[in-house]
Design a protein around this motif. Structure first.
Motif, PDB file in Angstrom:
ATOM      1  N   LEU A 128       0.836  -1.204   0.000  1.00 13.54           N
ATOM      2  CA  LEU A 128       0.000   0.000   0.000  1.00 13.54           C
ATOM      3  C   LEU A 128       0.869   1.252   0.000  1.00 13.54           C
ATOM      4  CD1 LEU A 128      -2.807  -1.068   2.514  1.00 13.54           C
ATOM      5  CD2 LEU A 128      -2.974  -0.919   0.021  1.00 13.54           C
ATOM      6  N   CYS A 129       1.960   1.230   0.772  1.00 10.80           N
ATOM      7  CA  CYS A 129       2.906   2.349   0.739  1.00 10.80           C
ATOM      8  C   CYS A 129       3.498   2.530  -0.655  1.00 10.80           C
ATOM      9  CB  CYS A 129       4.027   2.123   1.754  1.00 10.80           C
ATOM     10  SG  CYS A 129       3.636   2.652   3.427  1.00 10.80           S
ATOM     11  N   ALA A 130       3.808   1.425  -1.300  1.00 14.90           N
ATOM     12  CA  ALA A 130       4.391   1.490  -2.645  1.00 14.90           C
ATOM     13  C   ALA A 130       3.402   2.068  -3.654  1.00 14.90           C
ATOM     14  CB  ALA A 130       4.846   0.096  -3.076  1.00 14.90           C
ATOM     15  N   ILE A 131       2.122   1.773  -3.486  1.00 17.15           N
ATOM     16  CA  ILE A 131       1.104   2.368  -4.360  1.00 17.15           C
ATOM     17  C   ILE A 131       1.051   3.874  -4.132  1.00 17.15           C
ATOM     18  CG2 ILE A 131      -1.374   2.508  -4.824  1.00 17.15           C
ATOM     19  CD1 ILE A 131      -1.540  -0.495  -4.206  1.00 17.15           C
ATOM     20  N   LEU A 132       1.079   4.295  -2.870  1.00 16.02           N
ATOM     21  CA  LEU A 132       1.096   5.732  -2.570  1.00 16.02           C
ATOM     22  C   LEU A 132       2.329   6.395  -3.170  1.00 16.02           C
ATOM     23  CD1 LEU A 132      -0.062   5.713   1.170  1.00 16.02           C
ATOM     24  CD2 LEU A 132      -1.434   6.293  -0.840  1.00 16.02           C
ATOM     25  N   ASP A 133       3.481   5.735  -3.048  1.00 13.09           N
ATOM     26  CA  ASP A 133       4.715   6.289  -3.612  1.00 13.09           C
ATOM     27  C   ASP A 133       4.605   6.430  -5.128  1.00 13.09           C
ATOM     28  OD1 ASP A 133       5.812   6.333  -1.076  1.00 13.09           O
ATOM     29  OD2 ASP A 133       6.930   4.466  -1.330  1.00 13.09           O
ATOM     30  N   LEU A 134       4.053   5.404  -5.762  1.00 10.26           N
ATOM     31  CA  LEU A 134       3.879   5.439  -7.215  1.00 10.26           C
ATOM     32  C   LEU A 134       3.037   6.628  -7.646  1.00 10.26           C
ATOM     33  CD1 LEU A 134       4.110   3.755  -9.990  1.00 10.26           C
ATOM     34  CD2 LEU A 134       1.835   2.918  -9.390  1.00 10.26           C
ATOM     35  N   LEU A 135       2.037   6.955  -6.842  1.00 10.81           N
ATOM     36  CA  LEU A 135       1.101   8.035  -7.177  1.00 10.81           C
ATOM     37  C   LEU A 135       1.557   9.391  -6.643  1.00 10.81           C
ATOM     38  CD1 LEU A 135      -2.261   6.159  -6.466  1.00 10.81           C
ATOM     39  CD2 LEU A 135      -1.064   6.418  -8.645  1.00 10.81           C
ATOM     40  N   GLY A 136       2.683   9.410  -5.933  1.00  9.83           N
ATOM     41  CA  GLY A 136       3.184  10.670  -5.407  1.00  9.83           C
ATOM     42  C   GLY A 136       2.377  11.207  -4.240  1.00  9.83           C
TER      43      GLY A 136
END
Length: 337
Positions: free
Chosen positions: A95-103
């Motif tokens: 979930l953190c990685a998804i947030l990172d991907l989306l900035g």
């Protein structure tokens, strides 16, 4: 964005930094900017992004960016066979990685069922990534210093014996062989005419084969049931693996010495149906001990599937709660909501 047309939503499939491929809906409001608050919605078992179909459009219209992934093992997301891959620590990293991907640095995390459990753990593993936390149907339970196998939990609470069945590898093929009936049993409303207990699933496929669940008992219409059937025809091993992670979760939490207490300034809302057997007043009272800013909202005569059963209430109450926070708190939330 039409709840009866899954293709009308904005779909993305991306490989994230943890190495996994995730499918998710990413719906942006008009006049989107970096300051727009994001609602990250996490589904439970057995569900997928489609579980939030009634909330996405109204929340986007109110100015929120809404991101809804198929969680690991579901839909268009990767489906590893090893249960260890489904530990909550790893799911939270995804979930953190998804947030990172989306900035997106901070989000409002909303979880239902297993998604609520995951959201509660996200608040422990990654507290700095949250503006607010909303848990639906499953209350917060703190990490424990003692490991309790699922079979022991089932003996202590017989109504949870179905979890011991799900933990067994045999349940995968047995449920896949009786998929339509299984979905009808799981998606029953709060007042079914057939008084079948979920715990009876532990007796195996012969029980499922004999069950008849009338259309009037389930919260899905025929089109929605067909959609879910197609999703889970891809296999039930991934979804059931969530029930096979108890030891992995315990070991990770023990090694990290996770605190049982959520961040003291974190606003938390818990919403549940009074006819949901997975929620009890004692569990909610216990959660208050570990969450200083916990507010809870009971939905009378509603069951477990409140995203559907109480869709108008959920759709309206959550944005209102967040807007009230923007007025009440003069800190971080004020700048985002």
């Amino acid at each position: 964005m039409n709840p009866s047309d899954p293709s009308s939503f904005s779909h993305r499939t991306e490989k994230i930094s943890t190495g996994r491929k995730y499918h998710f809906v990413d719906q942006l409001p008009l006049n989107y900017s970096q300051g727009t608050p994001t609602l990250l919605c996490v589904h439970g078992f057995p569900d997928c992004w489609f579980g939030w179909r009634y909330q996405i459009k109204p929340w986007v219209r109110q100015g929120f960016r809404v991101v809804v992934p198929d969680m690991l093992g579901y839909g268009g997301t990767d489906k590893p066979a090893d249960p260890k891959e489904y530990s909550t620590k790893r799911l939270c990293a995804d979930l953190c990685a998804i947030l990172d991907l989306l900035g997106i640095q901070q989000t409002v995390l909303i979880g239902h069922d297993w998604g609520a459990y995951t959201a509660g753990r996200f608040a422990l593993w990654h507290p700095d990534r949250l503006m607010a936390l909303i848990m639906l149907s499953v209350p917060y339970t703190p990490p424990s210093l003692e490991y309790l196998p699922v079979t022991t939990v089932a003996k202590l609470a017989p109504n949870l014996s179905y979890q011991a069945y799900f933990e067994e590898q045999r349940s995968t093929k047995e449920i896949e062989s009786n998929l339509n009936t299984f979905l009808r049993v799981i998606y029953r409303g709060p007042n079914p005419t057939q008084r079948f207990k979920i715990s009876q699933l532990y007796k195996g496929p012969e029980v499922l084969a004999k069950i008849y669940v009338p259309d009037s008992d389930i919260v899905l219409n025929a089109q929605e049931l067909e959609f879910y059937s197609k999703v889970f025809q891809q296999g039930m091993n991934g979804p059931l693996n969530y029930y096979r992670t108890a030891l992995f979760r315990h070991e990770e939490e023990l090694a990290a010495e996770l605190s049982p207490n959520l961040r003291p300034d974190l606003p938390v809302l818990f919403v549940w149906g009074t006819k949901d057997s997975t929620t009890t007043s004692s569990l909610i009272q216990k959660a208050h001990k570990f969450i200083p800013r916990l507010q809870d909202l009971a939905l009378e005569e509603r069951g477990h599937w409140i995203l559907v059963e109480a869709r108008d209430v959920i759709t309206e109450k959550i944005p209102q709660w967040l807007k009230d926070l923007a007025v009440e708190y003069q800190g971080n939330l004020k700048t985002h909501l």
